[in-house]
Design a protein around this motif. Structure first.
Motif, PDB file in Angstrom:
ATOM      1  N   VAL A 109     -10.364  10.907  -3.340  1.00 23.56           N
ATOM      2  CA  VAL A 109     -10.301   9.457  -3.509  1.00 23.56           C
ATOM      3  C   VAL A 109     -10.027   9.064  -4.960  1.00 23.56           C
ATOM      4  O   VAL A 109     -10.601   9.605  -5.876  1.00 23.56           O
ATOM      5  N   ARG A 123       3.065   8.824   2.453  1.00 26.19           N
ATOM      6  CA  ARG A 123       2.977   8.597   1.016  1.00 26.19           C
ATOM      7  C   ARG A 123       4.061   7.687   0.462  1.00 26.19           C
ATOM      8  O   ARG A 123       4.281   7.636  -0.752  1.00 26.19           O
ATOM      9  N   ALA A 179      -1.695   2.840   6.713  1.00 32.02           N
ATOM     10  CA  ALA A 179      -0.563   3.694   7.045  1.00 32.02           C
ATOM     11  C   ALA A 179       0.442   2.912   7.869  1.00 32.02           C
ATOM     12  O   ALA A 179       0.077   1.950   8.560  1.00 32.02           O
ATOM     13  N   ALA A 207      -8.142   3.263   4.431  1.00 29.10           N
ATOM     14  CA  ALA A 207      -6.782   3.400   3.928  1.00 29.10           C
ATOM     15  C   ALA A 207      -5.826   2.748   4.917  1.00 29.10           C
ATOM     16  O   ALA A 207      -6.226   2.301   6.000  1.00 29.10           O
ATOM     17  N   GLU A 243      -6.417   5.498  -2.255  1.00 29.92           N
ATOM     18  CA  GLU A 243      -5.310   6.386  -1.919  1.00 29.92           C
ATOM     19  C   GLU A 243      -5.924   7.734  -1.593  1.00 29.92           C
ATOM     20  O   GLU A 243      -6.682   8.294  -2.377  1.00 29.92           O
ATOM     21  N   VAL A 244      -5.632   8.277  -0.444  1.00 32.16           N
ATOM     22  CA  VAL A 244      -6.353   9.454   0.024  1.00 32.16           C
ATOM     23  C   VAL A 244      -5.366  10.566   0.372  1.00 32.16           C
ATOM     24  O   VAL A 244      -4.991  10.737   1.520  1.00 32.16           O
ATOM     25  N   PRO A 245      -4.889  11.323  -0.620  1.00 30.84           N
ATOM     26  CA  PRO A 245      -3.992  12.434  -0.315  1.00 30.84           C
ATOM     27  C   PRO A 245      -4.786  13.634   0.182  1.00 30.84           C
ATOM     28  O   PRO A 245      -5.060  14.579  -0.553  1.00 30.84           O
ATOM     29  N   TYR A 299       0.856  -1.188   0.000  1.00 29.70           N
ATOM     30  CA  TYR A 299       0.000   0.000   0.000  1.00 29.70           C
ATOM     31  C   TYR A 299       0.890   1.236   0.000  1.00 29.70           C
ATOM     32  O   TYR A 299       2.097   1.169   0.268  1.00 29.70           O
ATOM     33  N   ASP A 300       0.293   2.373  -0.294  1.00 26.36           N
ATOM     34  CA  ASP A 300       0.956   3.655  -0.098  1.00 26.36           C
ATOM     35  C   ASP A 300       0.450   4.238   1.213  1.00 26.36           C
ATOM     36  O   ASP A 300      -0.763   4.406   1.403  1.00 26.36           O
ATOM     37  N   CYS A 301       1.369   4.541   2.136  1.00 23.72           N
ATOM     38  CA  CYS A 301       0.999   5.071   3.442  1.00 23.72           C
ATOM     39  C   CYS A 301       0.218   6.367   3.270  1.00 23.72           C
ATOM     40  O   CYS A 301       0.664   7.291   2.584  1.00 23.72           O
ATOM     41  N   THR A 302      -0.956   6.453   3.886  1.00 21.24           N
ATOM     42  CA  THR A 302      -1.793   7.631   3.740  1.00 21.24           C
ATOM     43  C   THR A 302      -1.241   8.836   4.487  1.00 21.24           C
ATOM     44  O   THR A 302      -1.724   9.948   4.314  1.00 21.24           O
ATOM     45  N   SER A 303      -0.201   8.621   5.298  1.00 20.83           N
ATOM     46  CA  SER A 303       0.426   9.730   6.011  1.00 20.83           C
ATOM     47  C   SER A 303       1.677  10.220   5.298  1.00 20.83           C
ATOM     48  O   SER A 303       1.758  11.371   4.903  1.00 20.83           O
TER      49      SER A 303
END
Length: 259
Positions: free
Chosen positions: A86, A39, A65, A63, A100-102, A33-37
Motif C-alpha cells: 500500500v 495499472r 479497477a 481500490a 494503489e495496490v500493486p 484512478y490507476d486500475c488495480t488490475s
C-alpha cells in the motif's frame, strides 16, 4: 457525480451501507484512478468502474479497477502483503489520497497443448515479465521458482510425466474463456486469484477439448526470459524441454473451476 461505479453486495457488506452510498454519490470516490488490475488510468465519470476491497488480517484497502478488467469484489490477502504494497497517491478532485495496490507481479500466461507419456494435456505456461524479488529486498536474484516451491509446486526435471496435484489451486474457465489461476486464500477456505487475466482470454477449441478429457490443467512456470513468446506449440515444447533440463521449470496439475 460518478454514475458508473459498481459496489458489489460483498463489498457493501464489508464497508457498510453508509460508506457504499457515499462512494456511489461521489463523496469519497476519486474521479480518476490507476486500475488495480491493469495499472492503466481510469475515470469513474467516463467508464464503468469496479470497487475492489483488499482485506488483510487487520487492514482493509479500497481500490478501483476497470469493470472490463475485474468485477467488484472482496480479495483476501495476507497482512504482510497488504502492508508492503500500500502507498498513497494524489488522485481525484480535492487531492484526496487513493490507495494503489500493486499486489501481484505482472505474469505472462500462454495456453498450449503438451504431449506427456503419450497423452495430450492442456497446459498453461507462466513466466513473469521481469525478475521477481521478495518484498522489501533489492538486487538481481530472481526468487520466482523458490516462491512457487514454497506454495507446493514441484521441480519438473523432464517433460515425461504429469506434475503432481497441488491442494486448493484451480484454473478458472468461464464461458469458454480463461479468467484466472486460483489459490487458497490466507486463513480462509475461499479461493483468491494468484493470476487474473486483464480481460478474459480465449482458448483454442482443442485446448478446451483436452480439458474436458483430462479434467485437469498442467501449470508450468519458469523465470523471466526462459520460455519467451513461442509462435508454435512445437517450439513451445522445445523451450519447455530446455527449461526442464536446465532446472528452471516447476509445475503442478490443477482441476478446472467453472465450465
Amino acid at each position: 457525480m460518478p454514475r458508473m461505479l459498481d459496489v458489489s453486495d460483498e463489498v457493501r457488506a464489508e464497508i457498510g451501507d453508509e460508506e457504499a452510498d457515499r462512494l456511489l454519490g461521489g463523496d469519497s470516490a476519486p474521479g480518476v484512478y490507476d486500475c488495480t488490475s491493469c495499472r492503466t488510468p481510469g475515470d469513474i465519470d467516463r467508464e464503468r468502474t469496479s470497487t475492489v476491497l483488499f482485506v488483510g488480517e487487520e487492514t482493509a484497502v479500497l481500490a478501483f479497477a476497470h469493470a472490463a478488467c475485474i468485477p467488484s469484489q472482496v480479495v483476501p490477502v495476507s497482512e504482510e502483503q497488504l502492508q508492503g504494497a500500500v502507498k498513497s497517491i494524489t488522485a481525484g478532485e480535492g487531492g484526496q489520497p487513493a490507495p494503489e495496490v500493486p499486489l501481484q507481479a505482472e505474469l505472462g500466461v500462454t495456453s498450449g497443448l503438451v504431449l506427456v507419456d503419450g497423452d495430450v494435456h492442456p497446459a498453461l505456461v507462466v513466466e513473469p515479465l521481469g525478475p521477481i524479488a521478495r518484498p522489501g529486498t533489492t538486487g538481481p536474484v530472481d526468487v520466482f521458482l523458490d516462491l512457487l516451491r514454497e506454495q507446493g509446486f514441484k521441480d519438473v526435471p523432464a517433460m515425461d510425466r504429469v506434475p503432481d496435484p497441488i491442494g486448493g489451486w484451480s484454473v478458472l474457465l468461464a464461458m469458454g474463456q480463461l479468467h484466472a489461476i486460483l489459490q487458497p486464500g490466507p486463513g480462509t477456505s475461499a479461493a483468491v486469484a494468484w493470476w487474473q487475466a486483464h480481460q478474459p482470454m480465449e482458448v483454442a477449441p482443442e485446448w478446451r477439448a483436452a480439458v474436458n478429457k483430462q479434467r485437469r490443467v498442467l501449470v508450468l512456470c519458469s523465470p523471466s526470459g526462459t520460455i519467451g513468446a513461442q509462435p508454435r506449440e512445437d517450439l513451445l515444447r522445445e523451450a519447455l524441454d530446455r527449461a526442464a533440463a536446465g532446472g528452471r521449470l516447476v509445475g503442478a496439475s490443477m482441476p478446472l473451476a467453472g465450465t
